[in-house]
Write a protein that holds these residues in place. Structure first.
Motif, PDB file in Angstrom:
ATOM      1  N   THR A   1      34.045 -27.796 -35.121  1.00 61.16           N
ATOM      2  CA  THR A   1      34.067 -25.991 -34.673  1.00 61.16           C
ATOM      3  C   THR A   1      32.287 -25.369 -34.404  1.00 61.16           C
ATOM      4  O   THR A   1      31.792 -24.858 -35.807  1.00 61.16           O
ATOM      5  CB  THR A   1      34.791 -24.946 -35.350  1.00 61.16           C
TER       6      THR A   1
ATOM      7  N   MET B   1      29.079 -28.266 -26.380  1.00 62.22           N
ATOM      8  CA  MET B   1      30.560 -28.315 -26.910  1.00 62.22           C
ATOM      9  C   MET B   1      31.518 -27.547 -25.491  1.00 62.22           C
ATOM     10  O   MET B   1      31.801 -27.901 -24.605  1.00 62.22           O
ATOM     11  CB  MET B   1      31.105 -27.603 -28.013  1.00 62.22           C
ATOM     12  N   THR B   2      32.791 -28.261 -26.263  1.00 57.92           N
ATOM     13  CA  THR B   2      33.976 -28.060 -25.502  1.00 57.92           C
ATOM     14  C   THR B   2      34.428 -26.544 -25.036  1.00 57.92           C
ATOM     15  O   THR B   2      35.010 -26.656 -26.705  1.00 57.92           O
ATOM     16  CB  THR B   2      35.043 -29.000 -25.242  1.00 57.92           C
ATOM     17  N   VAL B   3      34.556 -25.525 -24.524  1.00 55.72           N
ATOM     18  CA  VAL B   3      34.160 -23.535 -24.731  1.00 55.72           C
ATOM     19  C   VAL B   3      35.917 -23.695 -25.305  1.00 55.72           C
ATOM     20  O   VAL B   3      36.692 -24.193 -24.368  1.00 55.72           O
ATOM     21  CB  VAL B   3      33.577 -23.274 -24.010  1.00 55.72           C
ATOM     22  N   GLU B   4      36.504 -23.088 -25.902  1.00 55.68           N
ATOM     23  CA  GLU B   4      37.551 -23.030 -26.541  1.00 55.68           C
ATOM     24  C   GLU B   4      38.497 -21.633 -26.992  1.00 55.68           C
ATOM     25  O   GLU B   4      39.121 -19.970 -25.863  1.00 55.68           O
ATOM     26  CB  GLU B   4      38.038 -23.147 -27.846  1.00 55.68           C
ATOM     27  N   LYS B   5      36.764 -20.769 -27.114  1.00 52.55           N
ATOM     28  CA  LYS B   5      37.095 -19.013 -27.355  1.00 52.55           C
ATOM     29  C   LYS B   5      35.876 -18.234 -26.757  1.00 52.55           C
ATOM     30  O   LYS B   5      34.973 -19.020 -27.625  1.00 52.55           O
ATOM     31  CB  LYS B   5      37.522 -18.510 -28.512  1.00 52.55           C
TER      32      LYS B   5
ATOM     33  N   ILE C   1      32.670 -20.181 -28.929  1.00 50.80           N
ATOM     34  CA  ILE C   1      33.022 -21.026 -29.821  1.00 50.80           C
ATOM     35  C   ILE C   1      34.072 -22.322 -29.547  1.00 50.80           C
ATOM     36  O   ILE C   1      34.881 -21.833 -28.047  1.00 50.80           O
ATOM     37  CB  ILE C   1      34.537 -20.140 -31.022  1.00 50.80           C
ATOM     38  N   GLY C   2      33.971 -23.514 -29.704  1.00 49.50           N
ATOM     39  CA  GLY C   2      34.370 -24.701 -29.226  1.00 49.50           C
ATOM     40  C   GLY C   2      34.204 -25.709 -30.245  1.00 49.50           C
ATOM     41  O   GLY C   2      33.538 -25.476 -31.162  1.00 49.50           O
ATOM     42  N   LYS C   3      34.297 -26.886 -29.356  1.00 50.32           N
ATOM     43  CA  LYS C   3      34.467 -28.341 -30.247  1.00 50.32           C
ATOM     44  C   LYS C   3      33.276 -28.932 -29.839  1.00 50.32           C
ATOM     45  O   LYS C   3      33.220 -28.955 -28.809  1.00 50.32           O
ATOM     46  CB  LYS C   3      35.994 -28.927 -30.495  1.00 50.32           C
TER      47      LYS C   3
END
Length: 279
Positions: free
Chosen positions: A2, A251-255, A276-278
């Protein structure tokens, strides 16, 4: 993994960091509960609200000091880490996103020493990650203030207003970063602002001396804005937590979260963006 990215296009301060993390989905109530472990909840009231900064909705995190701590001031959300020596009581500068020159009229013996604050954090019973993060950030500020004032770390003191704000901003940040399960932190270069700030002892350059000391080894972004954009608390959070300073990492953005500062600019929203992302 993360990944968290601090996008500091309009500066960084402790209250902006917490606002952005809350906007990204962190839990305000859990942070408030954890902070009670410091046994100082009688000194402050925390609040958050949604504000609009130049068309962007952001979370504004505020710390209001209670009873005598307030002493006629309304120092919400500022990062006044006014370090001073027992004898000289020298405010080093006005760490604030605000234009006001806060002349604190607190009694001179009403302060917290760096050593007391470190012991308080260590004894609070947070988990190891939160404790270590908070102690590292506070030490970074304490060492910088000590160097500027020519004092050893154990003789650095913080004005009460600055101490409460700084403790909440720093420990709160550590709690929320841990809560969000962040494993890697990256940050943009830091715009510090430019020009001068007026404080008790005269006119000082921006970035203020302690802020610049904290940012040694950190890339600074040039900006024409004649105002203090990075506070010592914000600078220390970035300097201690970031593994690297760069453009946004892969990254893969999540938040996404936006934390509001107290200033309003004509040409840019005064917000800190957190992604924030993975990875």
């Amino acid at each position: 993994m993360t990944i968290l990215y601090f996008d500091c296009f309009s500066g960084i301060s402790g209250d902006m960091v917490i606002g952005a993390l809350l906007d990204a989905g962190a839990d305000f109530a859990q942070m408030e509960e954890e902070l009670k472990k410091l046994n100082m909840e009688g000194e402050y009231t925390l609040s958050k609200k949604t504000v609009n900064k130049n068309g962007i909705t952001a979370v504004k995190f505020d710390i209001e000091l209670n009873q005598e701590e307030k002493n006629g001031h309304n120092d919400q959300g500022h990062n006044h880490s006014h370090a001073h020596d027992h004898h000289e009581h020298s405010h080093d500068h006005n760490h604030s996103h605000d234009d006001h020159d806060h002349s604190h009229s607190h009694s001179h013996d009403h302060h917290r020493a760096y050593k007391q604050i470190a012991e308080m954090i260590a004894a609070a019973g947070f988990n190891k990650a939160v404790t270590d993060t908070a102690l590292f950030i506070f030490k970074k500020i304490g060492e910088a203030e000590g160097k500027i004032h020519g004092l050893p770390l154990e003789r650095v003191h913080f004005h009460e207003v600055g101490a409460v704000d700084s403790i909440i901003d720093i420990v709160g940040t550590a709690i929320l970063i841990d809560q969000l399960g962040v494993t890697k932190i990256c940050c943009s270069p830091i715009p510090t602002g430019s020009g001068h700030i007026h404080i008790d002892h005269g006119t000082y350059p921006v970035p203020a001396p302690a802020t610049l000391e904290i940012l040694k080894g950190v890339p600074i972004a040039q900006t024409a804005v004649k105002v203090e954009l990075a506070t010592p608390t914000g600078a220390a959070i970035a300097a201690v937590l970031a593994d690297s300073f760069s453009t946004m990492p892969s990254m893969t953005v999540e938040k996404i979260g936006y934390g509001a500062g107290t200033k309003t600019f004509k040409d840019r929203p005064n917000v800190l963006r957190v992604v924030i992302g993975k990875g």
